[in-house]
Each structure stands twice: as C-alpha cells, then as structure tokens.
Enzyme design. Structure first.
Site, PDB file in Angstrom:
ATOM      1  CD1 TRP A  34     -56.227  -1.212  36.180  1.00  0.00           C
ATOM      2  CD2 TRP A  34     -57.713   0.089  35.354  1.00  0.00           C
ATOM      3  NE1 TRP A  34     -56.827  -2.057  35.311  1.00  0.00           N
ATOM      4  CE2 TRP A  34     -57.837  -1.276  34.652  1.00  0.00           C
ATOM      5  CE3 TRP A  34     -58.398   1.163  34.946  1.00  0.00           C
ATOM      6  CZ2 TRP A  34     -58.877  -1.682  33.756  1.00  0.00           C
ATOM      7  CZ3 TRP A  34     -59.216   0.695  33.879  1.00  0.00           C
ATOM      8  CH2 TRP A  34     -59.437  -0.528  33.331  1.00  0.00           C
ATOM      9  CG  ASP A 161     -55.716  -7.925  30.396  1.00  0.00           C
ATOM     10  OD1 ASP A 161     -55.629  -6.722  30.863  1.00  0.00           O
ATOM     11  OD2 ASP A 161     -55.230  -8.594  31.210  1.00  0.00           O
ATOM     12  NE  ARG A 194     -57.203 -15.384  32.839  1.00  0.00           N
ATOM     13  CZ  ARG A 194     -56.752 -14.218  33.338  1.00  0.00           C
ATOM     14  NH1 ARG A 194     -57.641 -13.444  34.129  1.00  0.00           N
ATOM     15  NH2 ARG A 194     -55.546 -13.716  33.171  1.00  0.00           N
ATOM     16  CD  GLU A 391     -60.824 -11.193  37.010  1.00  0.00           C
ATOM     17  OE1 GLU A 391     -61.105 -12.323  37.080  1.00  0.00           O
ATOM     18  OE2 GLU A 391     -59.789 -10.704  36.404  1.00  0.00           O
TER      19      GLU A 391
HETATM   20  C1  9WN Z   1     -52.825  -8.326  33.573  1.00  0.00           C
HETATM   21  C2  9WN Z   1     -55.796  -6.964  38.238  1.00  0.00           C
HETATM   22  C3  9WN Z   1     -55.645  -7.010  36.756  1.00  0.00           C
HETATM   23  C4  9WN Z   1     -56.550  -5.891  36.188  1.00  0.00           C
HETATM   24  C5  9WN Z   1     -56.563  -5.954  34.669  1.00  0.00           C
HETATM   25  C6  9WN Z   1     -57.238  -7.106  34.227  1.00  0.00           C
HETATM   26  C7  9WN Z   1     -56.283  -8.292  34.697  1.00  0.00           C
HETATM   27  C8  9WN Z   1     -54.186  -8.676  34.550  1.00  0.00           C
HETATM   28  C9  9WN Z   1     -54.201 -10.598  34.032  1.00  0.00           C
HETATM   29  O1  9WN Z   1     -56.279  -8.311  35.992  1.00  0.00           O
HETATM   30  O2  9WN Z   1     -55.208  -8.286  33.941  1.00  0.00           O
HETATM   31  O3  9WN Z   1     -52.568  -6.946  34.089  1.00  0.00           O
HETATM   32  O4  9WN Z   1     -52.987 -11.014  34.377  1.00  0.00           O
HETATM   33  O5  9WN Z   1     -55.110 -10.770  33.543  1.00  0.00           O
HETATM   34  O6  9WN Z   1     -57.449  -7.198  32.909  1.00  0.00           O
HETATM   35  O7  9WN Z   1     -57.683  -4.762  33.988  1.00  0.00           O
HETATM   36  O8  9WN Z   1     -56.049  -4.623  36.447  1.00  0.00           O
HETATM   37  O9  9WN Z   1     -57.149  -7.141  38.616  1.00  0.00           O
END
Ligand code: 9WN
Length: 417
Positions: A34, A161, A194, A391
């Site tokens: 996405w 997440d 995190r 982010e």
């Molecule tokens: C796991 C990349 C991604 C986003 C997600 C975000 C974060 C990943 C992680 O980063 O997730 O897919 O390792 O934390 O939560 O929305 O696509 O930016």
C-alpha cells in the site's frame, strides 16, 4: 509550498530503487504494497510515467491466484526483519505471504485521471486484469462467507499493525513455539514508538503458521488462529471496487463491470455488520468470537471514503470527529485520545498517519463535509511543514513518531499541494 513540493520530490527520488520506491531507506528497504499505491498517487502529481511504473512493478510480484504480497524483496538487505528467508514464499521474486490494504485500484484511477492519454490508456488496459484478479482474490479468499467485509489473517495485513483492535483476537495466538529472533526495527527506532515483544511474538507465530501451510490462502482463511473482519481493509476495498468499476466502464469491460457491481452490492449489504451500535462507531470484529473491538480508531472514519452514505451513522461518526478535534491539536489520531490505551507516539495507538488522513479527508470532501475535510488536510500539511516527512506524528504536539524521509508522507504532500 514550492519548498514543500521540491522537498517531497527529493524524498521520492532518494527512495527510488529503480521502478519501485522503498518506504524509507533504512527501516523499510523493500517494496511495500500500500505504500507503493500512495507513492504512485504522489508521483502522478509530476511524473505520470513513473507513477504507472510503481504500480506495474508491484503487480509484477503478483502470484498466479491474484494475490499481491505486502512486501516484495526485489534485492537483499539485512536491515529488516523478518526477511525473505523467514517468509519462504517460494516465489520469484521472493515476497511475504500476506497482503495489505488494496489501495492499488484507487491509485490507478488517480494516476489515470491525471493524464488520460492513449499511451497511458494502454498501460491501464495492461494493468486492469491484474487489478481485477487481486479483487477477485479478496472476494474468494478473504470473504468466504460473502459478508461484504475483508477478513484479515495478520495484523501486518491491516497496515495498522499494533492497533488495539488486534489485542483481544490476538489472545488466541499460541506464541510458545516462536523461538528466538532479533528485531531490526528497535535497532533503528526508539522502542517506545514500536510494537511490544508480545505483539512481535504474535506476528511471527502467524508467519510461522502461514509458512507451515505453504502459504495456502484458502486453508489459512479457514484455520488461522487470527481471523478478524478489519474495518479499514473493508472500507478500502469497497472504495477500490468502486474505482475499479469506473475503470472497467471506461475500458468497456462489461463482464468485469458486472462482477464489480456484484462485489459492491455484497459490501453495501453486509458492511453494516461492522457498525458498533453501542459505541456508535465503525470498528473491526473478530470472526471467531463475533466480538466488536469497541475501539474508535482512524479506520472508523473511512466510511465516507468507502462511499457509504447513511444519515444516522454519518452523524454519529462526525460527532466523534468533533469530540476528538476538541481533545487533540491534529486530526486524525489512530486511536481515540480518550481511550485509556492512547499513546501519542506509539505507532498505531495514537499517532497521526498522513496516508490515512488523505483517505479520511478525501472521503469527507466527497461527502460534502467541507469543514472537516479542510481541517484534516490542513493539519496534515501543517504537521509535514513543521516536523518533516515523518512516518507518523503525535496528534497532541505534532512531534515525530517513527522514521524520517518517508515516501508515502512525501506522496501525500504532493497529492495535496
Ligand atoms: C510491517 C511500510 C510499512 C507500512 C505499515 C506500517 C509498517 C511494517 C513494519 O511499515 O509496517 O508491514 O515492519 O512495521 O505499519 O502500514 O506499510 O511503511
């Protein structure tokens, strides 16, 4: 504004790995599903050719059954865990075995409308069957009961997440066999921003479960210990089905258009199952227990984007917007700031995410709620101008959460300026 735009372009340039864009060069060194859809929307503001390429590259990693993975490991990089060996997809290119919110068809429509020329029509025509196959995969694998919702089998799929929506359903996941592992995220970023160790254990237990099935999605949909109807993905797919229908009509694809109309009708008939009458909000529901999450999250405000128009539910949803706007400086926190679990810099338990704001703001504008649409947009641009292309951001004071130089945040700046 000119400065913001050129700074945003510079981030996309720096994060471009040739045909795809990494979310952030250090923390997330691969292609994410996405993220790339939003990045395409950002590129479309100044480089439509590159925008198409972003989507085309993502769909080059599509599996034969229509599934599009949430990560594509085009090149090796030790900076992220879990990497391709942990996922063991057995595909070329190597990928993860779960998906992410299907923003791609919406992105394709946005990109197309920026420059509807014969050259780009040919690229749209080539991509269309792949988008269609992805949406059929959602229908067949993630809504087996035909409820008109998206059933997720992993918190990482939702893109949100560590939302508290996954806490109670996650209790059913057995983490006793996960074993030792070394996280990389907390090496790059403050652990307070995190997910916790328990959450990571659950993420990995679900990866191990999927991998043990050989990534048999039909079996995972039946047997996963984590099966939740996600309000975010359900709203995003409904919106994407409407956008794909518009593209099908444009291309004269009558059979596919009928199929998409049927998918939309199923969603319109069934998505009310995600309405929590007691809390008067849209929320996710556990498929195993039937329980509502009970949480007001940023996904609760995607109903406008999904094209749902229901006077009672809309009024209740807008009342939550008004209440939350009275509590925080910046909309839209990922969790209700009045919730006892609200944490202003912990990932999806409080911070504002620019891409979610873009969807909320777009939906509010389309539904004619101009005041709130303008605030969501302006808050997003203020956060970016003040704190940088982060982010995510604290909704309380605008401080940074997570990594910097983020592609999708830059993309939203480009889409909204
Ligand atoms: C796991 C990349 C991604 C986003 C997600 C975000 C974060 C990943 C992680 O980063 O997730 O897919 O390792 O934390 O939560 O929305 O696509 O930016």
């Amino acid at each position: 504004m000119a400065d913001l735009t050129s700074a945003a372009r510079a981030i996309l340039t720096a994060n471009d790995r040739g045909g795809y864009t990494v979310p952030n060069g250090t923390v997330y060194p691969f292609q994410w599903n996405w993220d790339s859809a939003f990045v395409a929307i950002g590129f479309a503001a100044y480089d439509v050719d590159r925008a198409w390429t972003e989507l085309e590259t993502l769909f080059r990693a599509q599996w034969a059954d229509g599934f599009v993975p949430h990560i594509v490991f085009w090149k090796d990089d030790d900076g992220y865990f879990p990497g391709p060996d942990v996922w063991a997809s057995g595909t070329d290119p190597r990928t993860s075995g779960i998906t992410q919110p299907p923003v791609a068809a919406t992105a394709a429509r946005q990109v197309w409308e920026r420059s509807p020329t014969p050259e780009y029509r040919a690229r749209l025509e080539a991509l269309f069957p792949r988008l269609m196959a992805y949406h059929r995969w959602f229908r067949d694998m993630r809504d087996p009961e035909g409820r008109g919702v998206v059933v997720t089998v992993h918190p990482w799929e939702t893109g949100r997440d560590n939302s508290p929506e996954w806490d109670a359903p996650g209790d059913l996941i057995d983490v006793s066999g996960v074993g030792d592992y070394t996280r990389r995220d907390t090496g790059h970023l403050d652990h307070k921003m995190r997910p916790t160790k328990l959450e990571y254990d659950r993420y990995l237990a679900l990866v191990q479960f999927g991998r043990a099935t050989g990534w048999d999605h039909a079996r995972i949909a039946r047997e996963s210990p984590f099966r939740v109807a996600d309000t975010g993905m359900s709203m995003i797919l409904l919106r994407a089905n409407r956008d794909l229908l518009a593209l099908a009509e444009l291309l004269g694809k009558g059979v596919e258009a009928d199929e998409l109309r049927a998918m939309i009708a199923t969603s319109e008939a069934g998505i009310g199952w995600l309405w929590n009458a007691e809390k008067q909000c849209w929320n996710s529901r556990d498929m195993i227990t039937g329980a509502h999450s009970g949480f007001v999250t940023s996904a609760s405000f995607l109903s406008f984007y999904a094209g749902i128009r229901d006077a009672g539910k809309d009024a209740a949803t807008l009342a939550h917007v008004e209440r939350i706007a009275g509590r925080v400086r910046y909309l839209m926190p990922s969790l209700d700031p009045e919730d006892p679990g609200f944490q202003m810099v912990r990932y999806w338990r409080g911070p504002v995410w620019a891409v979610v704001n873009w969807m909320i703001g777009t939906g509010l504008a389309e539904a004619g709620h101009d005041r709130w649409a303008a605030k969501v947009r302006q808050d997003t641009l203020d956060l970016i101008a003040t704190t940088g292309f982060m982010e995510a951001y604290s909704p309380v004071d605008g401080g940074a959460s997570g990594g910097d130089d983020f592609s999708w945040t830059a993309a939203i700046a480009l889409a909204w300026t």
